[in-house]
Design an enzyme around this catalytic site. Structure first.
Site, short mmCIF file in Angstrom:
data_model
loop_
_atom_site.label_atom_id
_atom_site.label_comp_id
_atom_site.label_asym_id
_atom_site.label_seq_id
_atom_site.Cartn_x
_atom_site.Cartn_y
_atom_site.Cartn_z
N CYS A 1 40.71 31.24 113.29
CA CYS A 1 39.25 31.12 113.35
C CYS A 1 38.63 32.26 114.17
O CYS A 1 37.55 32.74 113.84
CB CYS A 1 38.84 29.79 113.97
N CYS B 1 41.39 28.24 116.98
CA CYS B 1 42.71 28.83 116.75
C CYS B 1 42.57 30.33 116.47
O CYS B 1 41.47 30.84 116.24
CB CYS B 1 43.40 28.13 115.58
N GLU C 1 35.28 25.45 112.25
CA GLU C 1 34.48 26.65 112.51
C GLU C 1 34.09 27.31 111.19
O GLU C 1 32.93 27.72 111.00
CB GLU C 1 35.31 27.65 113.36
N HIS D 1 38.96 25.04 108.35
CA HIS D 1 38.77 24.71 109.76
C HIS D 1 37.29 24.41 110.03
O HIS D 1 36.40 24.89 109.31
CB HIS D 1 39.27 25.85 110.65
N1 THU Z 1 41.59 22.87 113.18
C1 THU Z 1 40.30 23.32 113.17
O1 THU Z 1 39.46 22.78 112.43
N2 THU Z 1 39.96 24.36 113.97
C2 THU Z 1 40.85 25.01 114.77
O2 THU Z 1 40.63 26.15 115.14
C3 THU Z 1 42.09 24.30 115.13
C4 THU Z 1 42.63 23.46 114.02
C5 THU Z 1 41.99 21.79 112.24
C6 THU Z 1 42.85 22.28 111.09
C7 THU Z 1 43.57 21.01 110.69
O3 THU Z 1 42.74 20.29 109.82
C8 THU Z 1 43.71 20.25 112.01
O4 THU Z 1 42.72 20.80 112.90
C9 THU Z 1 45.08 20.35 112.66
O5 THU Z 1 45.40 21.67 112.88
ZN ZN Z 2 40.90 27.46 113.34
#
Ligand code: THU
Ligand code: ZN
Length: 298
Positions: free
Chosen positions: A132, A129, A104, A102
């Site tokens: 994270c 999310c 973060e 992710h």
């Molecule tokens: N994603 C993040 O990078 N951070 C979050 O907290 C929400 C989701 C990314 C993970 C994946 O690559 C895409 O967004 C779809 O979920």
């Molecule tokens: Zn996340």
């Protein structure tokens, strides 16, 4: 330079574009802004603090590698000294979704690989999310970390994660970013990339399994990127050492086809192992990447 980065540059206000374009187009741009660069951007753009970081998010998101979702998330963490470290989400085709990084996690691990020991703020273009929020709860300074989103007032992490579960629930005091170096002997390792991986293992955060582990990635021009394993009290949001090494590789502007070889060092007789996941992810990236592996004991 990646086209995503050129495109992101055009989304910045003109005054900011003028300041940052020379830095960003330099091949040595490391996806960080020093406190002096931040001061210069603030002086020339009329944006400061959180407003500046929010405006810079498209630059962070330009580092996303999203072959599965095409959904680009950008994050910027601020170290205690005012340095900004960028991060973005990274997905891998051909392996399970649990290997995803992710944005973060990317920005935080990026800061860690560059020596940051405490973060004050994280700015993200989407709400973090649950995974994270839990990952951030492992950080040194988690109690005072501020989360800034585009259309929401800044709030502390604990407002996003009430009644949290964390290291203290397991009686663990060490926090991500501040583990004292472990004492695995590395002097006798004669393969330099494996030694880099073992040195990374000595800086890993593995207070739950005790499996200190690290990965080193070498690119075709001879640059080496190390990744330390980052465990989490809730186990599943842990970040494997290959992911951290790939974060460092990606944020330095390299692509997977620049990778020449990879090494993994972890502990002998551990209750967990990164061997099969590391091999699976590397195989999916390019089955011909040479891979060296060794176990270490105290
Ligand atoms: N994603 C993040 O990078 N951070 C979050 O907290 C929400 C989701 C990314 C993970 C994946 O690559 C895409 O967004 C779809 O979920
Ligand atoms: Zn996340």
């Amino acid at each position: 330079m990646r086209t995503a980065l050129t495109d992101a540059l055009t989304q910045l206000p003109d005054a900011l574009q003028r300041v940052v374009s020379d830095w960003i187009t330099n091949t040595h741009f490391g996806a960080t802004f020093s406190p002096e660069q931040v001061a210069q951007m603030e002086a020339e753009s009329d944006l400061s603090g959180a407003a500046l970081r929010l405006t810079l998010l498209p630059i962070a998101a330009a580092y996303a590698v999203t072959p599965i979702s095409t959904f680009n998330v950008g994050a910027i963490v601020r170290g205690e000294d005012g340095t900004l470290y960028l991060g973005a989400n990274i997905e891998f085709t051909g392996v399970q979704l649990g290997q995803t990084i992710h944005a973060e996690q990317c920005a935080i691990a990026h800061a860690w690989t560059k020596g940051a020991t405490r973060l004050t703020d994280i700015t993200i273009n989407y709400s973090p999310c649950g995974h994270c929020r839990q990952f951030m709860n492992e950080l040194n300074g988690a109690e005072s970390l501020t989360i800034q989103l585009p259309k929401t007032d800044p709030k502390p992490l604990h407002a996003y994660l009430p009644d949290s579960f964390g290291p203290a629930d397991l009686g663990v005091e060490s926090r991500l970013l501040t583990d004292a170096p472990h004492q695995l002997p590395t002097d006798d390792i004669d393969i330099p990339l494996l030694k880099a991986a073992a040195d990374a293992a000595n800086r890993s955060h593995a207070p739950y399994s005790g499996n200190y582990s690290g990965v080193a990635v070498e690119t075709s021009d001879g640059a080496v990127f190390s990744g330390m394993y980052a465990e989490n009290a809730a186990f599943n949001p842990s970040l494997p050492p290959l992911q951290v090494a790939l974060i460092a590789t990606n944020m330095a502007g390299y692509h997977w086809d620049d990778i020449r070889s990879v090494a993994l060092a972890e502990m002998t007789n551990s209750t967990v192992s990164h061997l099969t996941d590391t091999q699976a992810t590397l195989d999916a990236m390019d089955p011909d990447i040479p891979f060296v592996y060794s176990t270490l004991s105290t």
